[in-house]
Motif scaffolding. Structure first.
Motif, PDB file in Angstrom:
ATOM      1  N   MET A   1       0.854  -1.159   0.000  1.00 55.15           N
ATOM      2  CA  MET A   1       0.000   0.000   0.000  1.00 55.15           C
ATOM      3  C   MET A   1       0.902   1.225   0.000  1.00 55.15           C
ATOM      4  SD  MET A   1      -3.103   1.007   2.526  1.00 55.15           S
ATOM      5  CE  MET A   1      -2.277   1.332   4.046  1.00 55.15           C
ATOM      6  N   SER A   2       0.694   2.106  -0.925  1.00 55.75           N
ATOM      7  CA  SER A   2       1.491   3.319  -1.024  1.00 55.75           C
ATOM      8  C   SER A   2       0.556   4.513  -1.123  1.00 55.75           C
ATOM      9  CB  SER A   2       2.401   3.238  -2.249  1.00 55.75           C
ATOM     10  OG  SER A   2       3.147   4.422  -2.348  1.00 55.75           O
ATOM     11  N   ALA A   3       0.352   5.166   0.000  1.00 57.12           N
ATOM     12  CA  ALA A   3      -0.511   6.338   0.024  1.00 57.12           C
ATOM     13  C   ALA A   3       0.209   7.447   0.766  1.00 57.12           C
ATOM     14  CB  ALA A   3      -1.828   6.006   0.718  1.00 57.12           C
ATOM     15  N   THR A   4       0.010   8.649   0.339  1.00 63.17           N
ATOM     16  CA  THR A   4       0.605   9.797   1.003  1.00 63.17           C
ATOM     17  C   THR A   4      -0.472  10.508   1.800  1.00 63.17           C
ATOM     18  OG1 THR A   4       2.193  10.052  -0.789  1.00 63.17           O
ATOM     19  CG2 THR A   4       1.881  11.925   0.646  1.00 63.17           C
ATOM     20  N   ALA A   5      -0.156  10.784   3.048  1.00 66.86           N
ATOM     21  CA  ALA A   5      -1.090  11.511   3.900  1.00 66.86           C
ATOM     22  C   ALA A   5      -0.497  12.882   4.196  1.00 66.86           C
ATOM     23  CB  ALA A   5      -1.330  10.749   5.194  1.00 66.86           C
ATOM     24  N   ARG A   6      -1.281  13.879   4.031  1.00 68.49           N
ATOM     25  CA  ARG A   6      -0.835  15.242   4.316  1.00 68.49           C
ATOM     26  C   ARG A   6      -1.305  15.610   5.714  1.00 68.49           C
ATOM     27  NH1 ARG A   6       1.192  19.104   1.208  1.00 68.49           N
ATOM     28  NH2 ARG A   6       0.858  21.263   1.799  1.00 68.49           N
ATOM     29  N   THR A   7      -0.362  16.100   6.523  1.00 64.89           N
ATOM     30  CA  THR A   7      -0.700  16.439   7.898  1.00 64.89           C
ATOM     31  C   THR A   7       0.215  17.548   8.395  1.00 64.89           C
ATOM     32  OG1 THR A   7      -1.146  15.518  10.084  1.00 64.89           O
ATOM     33  CG2 THR A   7       0.835  14.734   8.972  1.00 64.89           C
ATOM     34  N   THR A   8      -0.077  18.056   9.555  1.00 67.60           N
ATOM     35  CA  THR A   8       0.759  19.058  10.201  1.00 67.60           C
ATOM     36  C   THR A   8       1.358  18.427  11.452  1.00 67.60           C
ATOM     37  OG1 THR A   8      -0.664  20.841   9.432  1.00 67.60           O
ATOM     38  CG2 THR A   8       0.773  21.329  11.288  1.00 67.60           C
ATOM     39  N   LEU A   9       2.671  18.570  11.618  1.00 71.37           N
ATOM     40  CA  LEU A   9       3.349  18.026  12.788  1.00 71.37           C
ATOM     41  C   LEU A   9       3.969  19.145  13.604  1.00 71.37           C
ATOM     42  CD1 LEU A   9       5.405  15.105  11.178  1.00 71.37           C
ATOM     43  CD2 LEU A   9       3.331  14.901  12.546  1.00 71.37           C
ATOM     44  N   SER A  10       3.976  18.972  14.901  1.00 68.20           N
ATOM     45  CA  SER A  10       4.734  19.857  15.783  1.00 68.20           C
ATOM     46  C   SER A  10       5.936  19.057  16.265  1.00 68.20           C
ATOM     47  CB  SER A  10       3.891  20.287  16.981  1.00 68.20           C
ATOM     48  OG  SER A  10       2.803  21.067  16.552  1.00 68.20           O
ATOM     49  N   LEU A  11       7.126  19.465  15.851  1.00 66.51           N
ATOM     50  CA  LEU A  11       8.339  18.738  16.195  1.00 66.51           C
ATOM     51  C   LEU A  11       9.112  19.492  17.267  1.00 66.51           C
ATOM     52  CD1 LEU A  11       9.599  17.848  12.600  1.00 66.51           C
ATOM     53  CD2 LEU A  11       8.369  16.357  14.176  1.00 66.51           C
ATOM     54  N   GLU A  12       9.745  18.743  18.139  1.00 67.23           N
ATOM     55  CA  GLU A  12      10.653  19.341  19.097  1.00 67.23           C
ATOM     56  C   GLU A  12      11.822  19.947  18.322  1.00 67.23           C
ATOM     57  OE1 GLU A  12      10.161  19.583  22.409  1.00 67.23           O
ATOM     58  OE2 GLU A  12       8.205  18.700  22.029  1.00 67.23           O
ATOM     59  N   PRO A  13      12.449  20.988  18.846  1.00 71.37           N
ATOM     60  CA  PRO A  13      13.536  21.655  18.108  1.00 71.37           C
ATOM     61  C   PRO A  13      14.643  20.717  17.640  1.00 71.37           C
ATOM     62  CG  PRO A  13      12.901  22.980  19.997  1.00 71.37           C
ATOM     63  CD  PRO A  13      12.155  21.684  20.107  1.00 71.37           C
ATOM     64  N   LYS A  14      15.070  19.787  18.484  1.00 69.98           N
ATOM     65  CA  LYS A  14      16.136  18.866  18.087  1.00 69.98           C
ATOM     66  C   LYS A  14      15.683  17.955  16.952  1.00 69.98           C
ATOM     67  CE  LYS A  14      19.432  15.498  19.836  1.00 69.98           C
ATOM     68  NZ  LYS A  14      19.905  14.752  21.012  1.00 69.98           N
ATOM     69  N   ALA A  15      14.453  17.443  17.038  1.00 70.09           N
ATOM     70  CA  ALA A  15      13.923  16.575  15.990  1.00 70.09           C
ATOM     71  C   ALA A  15      13.799  17.336  14.678  1.00 70.09           C
ATOM     72  CB  ALA A  15      12.564  16.007  16.408  1.00 70.09           C
ATOM     73  N   PHE A  16      13.358  18.604  14.754  1.00 72.82           N
ATOM     74  CA  PHE A  16      13.242  19.425  13.548  1.00 72.82           C
ATOM     75  C   PHE A  16      14.615  19.641  12.906  1.00 72.82           C
ATOM     76  CE2 PHE A  16      13.291  23.653  11.525  1.00 72.82           C
ATOM     77  CZ  PHE A  16      12.398  23.394  10.502  1.00 72.82           C
ATOM     78  N   ARG A  17      15.622  19.925  13.740  1.00 73.56           N
ATOM     79  CA  ARG A  17      16.971  20.145  13.218  1.00 73.56           C
ATOM     80  C   ARG A  17      17.503  18.891  12.527  1.00 73.56           C
ATOM     81  NH1 ARG A  17      21.404  18.491  15.041  1.00 73.56           N
ATOM     82  NH2 ARG A  17      20.713  18.161  17.177  1.00 73.56           N
ATOM     83  N   ILE A  18      17.299  17.734  13.144  1.00 77.04           N
ATOM     84  CA  ILE A  18      17.757  16.472  12.553  1.00 77.04           C
ATOM     85  C   ILE A  18      17.079  16.238  11.212  1.00 77.04           C
ATOM     86  CG2 ILE A  18      17.681  13.957  12.831  1.00 77.04           C
ATOM     87  CD1 ILE A  18      18.021  14.507  15.894  1.00 77.04           C
ATOM     88  N   ALA A  19      15.766  16.410  11.164  1.00 84.91           N
ATOM     89  CA  ALA A  19      15.022  16.184   9.919  1.00 84.91           C
ATOM     90  C   ALA A  19      15.414  17.197   8.850  1.00 84.91           C
ATOM     91  CB  ALA A  19      13.521  16.245  10.189  1.00 84.91           C
ATOM     92  N   ARG A  20      15.551  18.451   9.237  1.00 83.08           N
ATOM     93  CA  ARG A  20      15.922  19.485   8.273  1.00 83.08           C
ATOM     94  C   ARG A  20      17.314  19.229   7.692  1.00 83.08           C
ATOM     95  NH1 ARG A  20      16.400  24.522  11.106  1.00 83.08           N
ATOM     96  NH2 ARG A  20      18.541  23.868  11.308  1.00 83.08           N
ATOM     97  N   GLU A  21      18.264  18.856   8.560  1.00 80.26           N
ATOM     98  CA  GLU A  21      19.617  18.553   8.080  1.00 80.26           C
ATOM     99  C   GLU A  21      19.609  17.374   7.122  1.00 80.26           C
ATOM    100  OE1 GLU A  21      22.053  18.041  11.552  1.00 80.26           O
ATOM    101  OE2 GLU A  21      22.010  20.189  12.028  1.00 80.26           O
ATOM    102  N   ARG A  22      18.815  16.363   7.435  1.00 76.50           N
ATOM    103  CA  ARG A  22      18.722  15.199   6.545  1.00 76.50           C
ATOM    104  C   ARG A  22      18.124  15.603   5.199  1.00 76.50           C
ATOM    105  NH1 ARG A  22      18.136   9.646   7.994  1.00 76.50           N
ATOM    106  NH2 ARG A  22      17.451   8.410   6.233  1.00 76.50           N
ATOM    107  N   ALA A  23      17.071  16.412   5.247  1.00 80.32           N
ATOM    108  CA  ALA A  23      16.422  16.853   4.006  1.00 80.32           C
ATOM    109  C   ALA A  23      17.397  17.645   3.133  1.00 80.32           C
ATOM    110  CB  ALA A  23      15.186  17.689   4.328  1.00 80.32           C
TER     111      ALA A  23
END
Length: 82
Positions: free
Chosen positions: A1-23
């Motif tokens: 199953m391959s479906a994309t769900a659009r949502t809004t997330l509130s990330l902790e600052p460290k988690a946001f930094r990790i994800a942003r750096e990876r992106a």
């Protein structure tokens, strides 16, 4: 199953930094980076399941090949803790 769900997330600052750096490093969207991180975490999660024994107690069942933990090992750890 391959479906994309659009949502809004509130990330902790460290988690946001990790994800942003990876992106930025992989030149992918932030959403894709967060998805990859979640999937990686899930792959490394212990795959235990809960079963109910014949007396009605819930028991954690570890995956095949997991090391066995003896009563002696538990006692030794408890003795060392206190």
């Amino acid at each position: 199953m391959s479906a994309t769900a659009r949502t809004t997330l509130s990330l902790e600052p460290k988690a946001f930094r990790i994800a942003r750096e990876r992106a930025e490093l992989r030149k992918i969207s932030l959403g894709k980076a967060v998805s990859e991180l979640i999937e990686e975490a899930d792959r490394h999660r212990p795959k235990m399941r809960v079963e109910t024994d014949e007396r009605g107690f819930q028991v954690l069942v570890s995956p095949e090949g997991s090391p066995q933990i003896s009563s002696e090992m538990v006692k030794e750890l408890l003795d060392n803790e206190w």
